[in-house]
Design an enzyme around this catalytic site. Structure first.
Site, mmCIF file in Angstrom:
data_model
loop_
_atom_site.group_PDB
_atom_site.id
_atom_site.type_symbol
_atom_site.label_atom_id
_atom_site.label_comp_id
_atom_site.label_asym_id
_atom_site.label_seq_id
_atom_site.Cartn_x
_atom_site.Cartn_y
_atom_site.Cartn_z
ATOM 1 N N ALA A 150 34.915 57.620 -6.723
ATOM 2 C CA ALA A 150 33.364 56.933 -6.082
ATOM 3 C C ALA A 150 33.039 58.404 -5.401
ATOM 4 O O ALA A 150 32.907 59.433 -5.197
ATOM 5 C CB ALA A 150 34.550 56.628 -4.743
ATOM 6 N N GLU A 188 42.145 62.175 -3.541
ATOM 7 C CA GLU A 188 42.106 62.426 -2.623
ATOM 8 C C GLU A 188 42.326 62.894 -1.461
ATOM 9 O O GLU A 188 41.664 62.580 -0.578
ATOM 10 C CB GLU A 188 42.343 60.266 -2.077
ATOM 11 C CG GLU A 188 41.093 59.567 -3.205
ATOM 12 C CD GLU A 188 41.389 59.184 -4.249
ATOM 13 O OE1 GLU A 188 41.472 58.047 -5.280
ATOM 14 O OE2 GLU A 188 42.748 59.943 -5.384
#
Length: 260
Positions: A66, A135
């Site tokens: 992302a 993440e």
């Protein structure tokens, strides 16, 4: 629609949707995700499109994650909405797409990129591909279905290790884990993806849709997958494609399916 972050190319019944932010390693920003939602809808409703190959521009990355800069300033409610909307409008759409979707993983597939690939029905990786969910190194966890799909694909034990260590795995390790279906040299990636998709598209379109729905139901704890299979099996008997398939089989000829 004129896309700023995607390339959409159609070759017969095969449509390529290419994430086209090569300078950003094809990172998924808001605009790209919105365009992807539109492109998927167009592919679904275009009768000329039999299936989709999803890939990234250039040799370095499928999607490297992302766009982290866009996470700055989000509060809990905004983050919840972001994850919910993108899961519902893109990642779940791909998984439940009634036409086959193949991910051609050409390089890094990290974070949201791996989540995007895992939503596809089949994954093919180039031999230089690296995959992971990093993440936790940012103080985050996967938010686009990564914890759920990775666990379903490779099992809890290895999924837990990959997510908690945040380490990348190679294409060959991904193959051994069942995370990808095939590994090829990068120069043959698109060719193999197209070969597999064209092989799939020789079959009856409505039957393909029913098979996708039934296989997905096997991993959905909220439904009885056997019941889904029975319903989808029965629905085939209302189609002209089944009549054509039986006629062709008995007549020892190739069927001419029309998706009807």
């Amino acid at each position: 629609m004129v896309y700023q972050n995607l390339l959409v190319e159609t070759h017969g019944p095969v449509q390529y949707i290419i994430i086209n932010r090569e300078s950003k390693l094809n990172a998924l920003n808001r605009d790209t995700l919105f365009e992807l939602h539109i492109a998927l809808g167009d592919a679904l409703h275009n009768k000329e499109v039999g299936g989709v190959i999803l890939t990234g521009a250039g040799p370095k990355a499928f999607v490297a994650g992302a766009d982290i800069a866009e996470f700055q300033g989000l509060d809990v409610d905004a983050a919840r909405n972001l994850a919910h909307e993108n899961q519902r409008n893109i990642f779940d759409v791909i998984e439940n797409f009634s036409k086959p979707v193949i991910a051609a993983i050409n390089g890094f597939a990290l974070g949201g990129g791996l989540e995007l690939a895992m939503a596809c029905h089949i994954r093919i990786a180039s031999d230089n591909a690296k995959m992971g969910l990093p993440e936790v190194t940012l103080g985050l966890i996967p938010g686009y279905g990564g914890t759920q799909r990775l666990t379903k694909l490779i099992g809890k034990t290895k999924a837990m290790e990959m997510i908690l260590t945040a380490e990348m795995i190679s294409a060959n390790e991904a193959l051994s884990l069942g995370l990808v279906n095939h590994v090829v040299i990068q120069e043959r990636l698109a060719q193999l993806a197209e070969e597999i998709l064209l092989k799939i598209l020789k079959n009856a379109p409505l039957a393909l849709a029913g098979a996708i729905a039934s296989v997905n139901a096997a991993a959905d704890a909220t439904v009885n997958g056997f019941d889904t299979e029975i319903v989808e099996f029965a629905k085939c008997f209302a189609t002209n494609d089944l009549k054509e398939g039986i006629s062709a089989f008995l007549g020892k000829r190739k069927p001419n399916f029309k998706g009807e």
